[in-house]
Design an enzyme around this catalytic site. Structure first.
Site, PDB file in Angstrom:
ATOM      1  N   LEU A 194       2.765 -26.582 -32.551  1.00  0.00           N
ATOM      2  CA  LEU A 194       1.452 -26.055 -32.899  1.00  0.00           C
ATOM      3  C   LEU A 194       0.470 -27.158 -33.280  1.00  0.00           C
ATOM      4  CD1 LEU A 194       2.374 -22.843 -34.925  1.00  0.00           C
ATOM      5  CD2 LEU A 194       1.560 -22.995 -32.580  1.00  0.00           C
ATOM      6  N   CYS A 212       6.083 -28.125 -40.891  1.00  0.00           N
ATOM      7  CA  CYS A 212       5.403 -26.832 -40.712  1.00  0.00           C
ATOM      8  C   CYS A 212       6.374 -25.757 -40.243  1.00  0.00           C
ATOM      9  CB  CYS A 212       4.247 -26.989 -39.720  1.00  0.00           C
ATOM     10  SG  CYS A 212       2.959 -28.138 -40.269  1.00  0.00           S
ATOM     11  N   HIS A 213       7.159 -26.078 -39.210  1.00  0.00           N
ATOM     12  CA  HIS A 213       8.081 -25.082 -38.663  1.00  0.00           C
ATOM     13  C   HIS A 213       9.469 -25.651 -38.387  1.00  0.00           C
ATOM     14  CE1 HIS A 213       3.991 -23.653 -37.644  1.00  0.00           C
ATOM     15  NE2 HIS A 213       4.486 -22.475 -37.965  1.00  0.00           N
ATOM     16  N   GLY A 214       9.733 -26.869 -38.881  1.00  0.00           N
ATOM     17  CA  GLY A 214      11.085 -27.398 -38.840  1.00  0.00           C
ATOM     18  C   GLY A 214      11.518 -27.988 -37.516  1.00  0.00           C
TER      19      GLY A 214
END
Length: 248
Positions: A194, A212-214
């Site tokens: 992202l 943020c999302h690993g």
């Protein structure tokens, strides 16, 4: 009235009607009554004009003829030869002005599409590598994006090249991600999930980690775990010398 007395009038009616019909078809219209206060000459002119219009309406002709009674038509009259050179000069000058205007408009359009000086200045960036120690990662800004420059150790290079490429989500060899000296790795610092900025020297594979999302990247910037679909992008770069890197 008796039928015998009405017979002469009924007998005269068809003859009168026939005469009126024949008069219309034969274009024999009665002359208009004289107008009070108008001379006889003017009345005759109007009568002639009226008869001419009626004749044109009742008997149209295929050939159109113009009335030149009040004007003269000029045909096949040559121009003044003494002004021919001046005419050619004016026409040539006008065409040159038109051509110059079109050329200027095209040039301005093309120049508006080219990059400005400040954009060209940001297109390339030179980075000195002498102050980057072995095992260190520095971050610079290029075209508004962060760029990671890592000075890899020999063990880090060997570890990245020992990975089975077939097990990777985005298969790519470490040799294909470096240019020139293998110890220098240059990647964009933008997560392919992202667009977040990963943290250097972090994660499960000693590379980069996006909190943020690993998403986990290895020492070659390849995605190893997490939702990111692709490896970190490698920008265009080259070495100007052993200690100077040119990105762009």
């Amino acid at each position: 009235a008796t039928p015998a007395a009405a017979a002469p009038a009924l007998a005269a009616a068809p003859a009168a009607c026939a005469g009126a019909w024949r008069g219309f078809a034969g274009n024999t219209l009665p002359a208009p009554a004289p107008l009070a206060g108008v001379s006889t000459v003017e009345q005759q002119g109007e009568t002639l004009m009226t008869n001419g219009v009626q004749d044109a309406v009742l008997n149209p002709a295929g050939k159109i003829e113009y009335d030149y009674a009040n004007h003269e038509r000029l045909e096949n009259i040559p121009g003044d030869e003494s002004k021919r050179a001046f005419t050619y000069l004016v026409l040539t000058a006008g065409r040159m002005v038109y051509a110059s205007s079109i050329r200027l408009a095209v040039l301005q359009f093309l120049m508006s599409m080219s990059a400005s000086a400040d954009v060209l200045a940001l297109a390339n960036v030179e980075v000195g590598l002498g102050n980057i120690s072995e095992g260190q990662t520095v971050t610079i800004k290029w075209r508004g994006k962060p760029v990671f420059i890592r000075h890899r150790t020999a063990d880090s290079v060997a570890e990245c090249r020992a990975v089975d490429v077939g097990e990777l989500r985005d298969p790519q060899k470490d040799e294909d991600r470096v240019r020139g000296d293998d110890k220098w790795l240059v990647v964009l610092g933008v997560c392919t999930h992202l667009g977040c900025v990963p943290l250097p020297d972090a994660g499960d594979y000693n590379g980069w980690f996006c909190p943020c999302h690993g998403s986990h990247y290895d020492g070659s910037g390849r995605i190893r775990k997490g939702p990111a679909p692709y490896n970190l992008e490698v920008p265009e770069y080259s070495f100007l010398d052993e200690e100077t890197l040119n990105i762009g």
